[in-house]
Write an enzyme that holds these catalytic residues in place. Structure first.
Site, PDB file in Angstrom:
ATOM      1  N   SER A 294       1.983  -7.103  -2.649  1.00 26.65           N
ATOM      2  CA  SER A 294       2.775  -6.179  -2.202  1.00 26.65           C
ATOM      3  C   SER A 294       1.391  -4.560  -1.665  1.00 26.65           C
ATOM      4  CB  SER A 294       4.271  -4.865  -2.637  1.00 26.65           C
ATOM      5  OG  SER A 294       4.968  -7.063  -2.403  1.00 26.65           O
ATOM      6  N   HIS A 345       3.193  -0.169  -4.389  1.00 26.85           N
ATOM      7  CA  HIS A 345       3.153   0.227  -2.791  1.00 26.85           C
ATOM      8  C   HIS A 345       2.632   1.361  -2.737  1.00 26.85           C
ATOM      9  CE1 HIS A 345       7.454  -2.785  -3.718  1.00 26.85           C
ATOM     10  NE2 HIS A 345       6.330  -3.348  -3.431  1.00 26.85           N
TER      11      HIS A 345
END
Length: 513
Positions: A294, A345
């Site tokens: 991610s 993220h």
């Protein structure tokens, strides 16, 4: 002036706007073009039409249709507001009244689309008056007038060709930004991620914390002990098939787009720098065991944002709005779901942007900017790494410790579970910790210690029916049948549909009788 001289003037105008003023050609058919000024705010659209209208109502009808098309174009270009000009090159104006059409036309509740009409007459003095007045900002020169029709046709052919070549060259230049490379590394990464998922599934399961740690997931205590390589290895692991599928899908589209724009070597650097900073940010802010691509995938978002800053007009005309909306949705979703590692993220997003600024787009050359962003990237990575050692909020969480202890016990590794349970109990009184401690003691046949732990668990959490049941089992092992019956009856009161509780109670009562 003759008809063919007006035709020539029309193409001279088009050539001026496209070549000299660098307007973008949106549409061209017969003797009508639509042009866009990408540098104006609000967006300006120009329609140039070579036509003659005998009557004012014909001209009005054409204008009304034009403003509707302009409003449609506004929505296609994703503009809140546009200003439009329709320039008519005419031999003569309509024979009846038409001057009221010179006022602007508006469309939309908030008048988002505005259309103005300009009529360029055949009389040279009047034409100069219009050019130096209404269209003065466009700096239209006095084009040469040709008396020879053959020469005019040659000039018209040349102007058409230059407009077409200029437009084609710009389109090819724009396409080249998106077709510089091929997504070779993207497919290799997808294959490696899939292979690692298969291997992990065959050796304990991708949702098994201990297995993930064994194969290189981000695990803060191990990183503190010097296993820095987990920052990279965790990028190839995923927790469950849904996690794998969603990240692979995102990597296929985002990674493929970035690799096509930046080229394979630049993409690989962006991907791993973003993934590294995302992993370090997770180390700094998140106590849980973490795995997944991610952070690197959000780095692809960062690379696209850097492209947007470098080429804002092209960015927003092609992918910009979609990229920003999808990015915003993912960030908001990350803040709303506590199990999502938003630190990774955001770290990956920033890391991808910085890495893209360091490697630059293929045709960019800005050495000083590259150096500054390289220094900034190193400072960010070192700062986050240092924060990971001092940020107490990210130390091993009770939930993770208990989960690992439970997995150790499921594998029969009871003595490895004890230290994790005691670590939790040193920090807080936890019913779950006492339950696992009692479970381990019971498995080792230390029934008195197990009973004490289960009793403490139900004191802390009276609704913990599993603890009541295991307390009943401990009482039974110690020969306290009455206490065992009382404990299992409490478990049944909390969870009446559990058959094992009912069976145990029946056995206890039969023994008592």
């Amino acid at each position: 002036m003759t008809v063919w001289q007006h035709d020539l003037y029309y193409w001279q105008l088009v050539h001026h706007y496209v070549i000299e003023k660098d307007f973008r050609l949106l549409y061209q058919k017969n003797k009508e073009v639509w042009l866009e000024d990408e540098n104006s705010k609000p967006k300006r659209i120009i329609r140039i039409k070579r036509a003659d209208f005998d009557w004012g109502n014909q001209l009005k009808k054409d204008l009304l249709e034009t403003v509707k098309r302009a409003d449609l174009l506004r929505r296609q270009l994703k503009q809140k507001k546009i200003e439009s000009d329709t320039i008519y090159v005419m031999m003569y104006p309509p024979v009846d009244s038409w001057e009221e059409l010179m006022r602007p036309f508006y469309l939309g509740k908030k008048q988002q689309t505005m259309m103005k009409m300009t009529l360029i007459p055949s009389e040279l003095t009047e034409r100069e008056h219009v050019i130096n007045g209404i269209l003065a900002k466009d700096q239209i020169p006095s084009f040469p007038i040709y008396e020879d029709v053959d020469m005019a046709e040659v000039i018209i052919g040349r102007l058409k060709r230059e407009v077409r070549q200029h437009t084609k060259k710009k389109e090819e230049e724009e396409r080249s930004y998106f077709l510089y490379g091929k997504p070779i590394a993207t497919y290799v990464l997808l294959a490696l991620i899939a292979v690692m998922f298969y291997i992990v599934e065959q050796n304990g399961g991708s949702t098994h914390v201990l297995t993930l740690i064994e194969f290189g997931a981000k695990y803060n205590p191990a990183i503190i002990d010097g296993e820095w390589w987990r920052f990279f290895s965790s990028m190839f692991l995923h927790i469950g098939f849904i996690h794998l599928f969603m990240n692979s899908l995102a990597l296929l589209f985002l990674g493929g787009a970035v690799e096509r724009m930046y080229g394979t070597s630049r993409f690989v650097l962006i991907y791993f720098v973003a993934g590294l900073i995302g992993s370090i940010a997770s180390f700094a802010f998140n106590a849980q065991v973490a795995a997944g691509a991610s952070g690197a995938i959000f780095g692809c978002f960062g690379a696209l944002l850097y492209f947007g800053i470098s080429h804002p007009k092209l960015f927003f005309r092609t992918m910009g709005t979609n990229v920003l909306v999808i990015l915003a949705i993912n960030l908001v979703f990350g803040f709303m779901m506590p199990m999502i590692d938003n630190g990774a993220h955001i770290g990956g997003l920033v890391g991808g942007f910085l890495a893209a600024a360091v490697v630059q787009l293929p045709k960019q050359k800005a050495r000083m900017r590259q150096l500054l962003f390289l220094v900034g990237t190193v400072i960010l990575a070192v700062s986050l790494y240092g924060l990971g050692f001092v940020n107490e909020d990210k130390q091993l969480s009770s939930l993770l410790s208990l989960q690992m202890a439970q997995e150790y016990m499921q594998e029969g590794r009871l003595y490895e579970a004890y230290p994790l349970i005691y670590e939790v109990l040193e920090e807080e009184e936890s019913a779950e910790a006492y339950f696992l401690l009692g479970y381990a003691d019971y498995a080792l046949e230390d029934f008195q210690e197990a009973k004490d732990s289960f009793m403490r668990a139900v004191e802390l959490q009276p609704s913990f029916h599993q603890a009541h049941y295991n307390l009943a089992l401990s009482h039974y092992r110690l020969g306290d049948r009455e206490e065992a019956i009382a404990a299992v009856e409490q478990a049944i009161a909390l969870e009446p549909n559990e058959e094992s509780y009912q069976t145990f109670l029946t056995e206890m009562k039969s023994i008592s009788n």
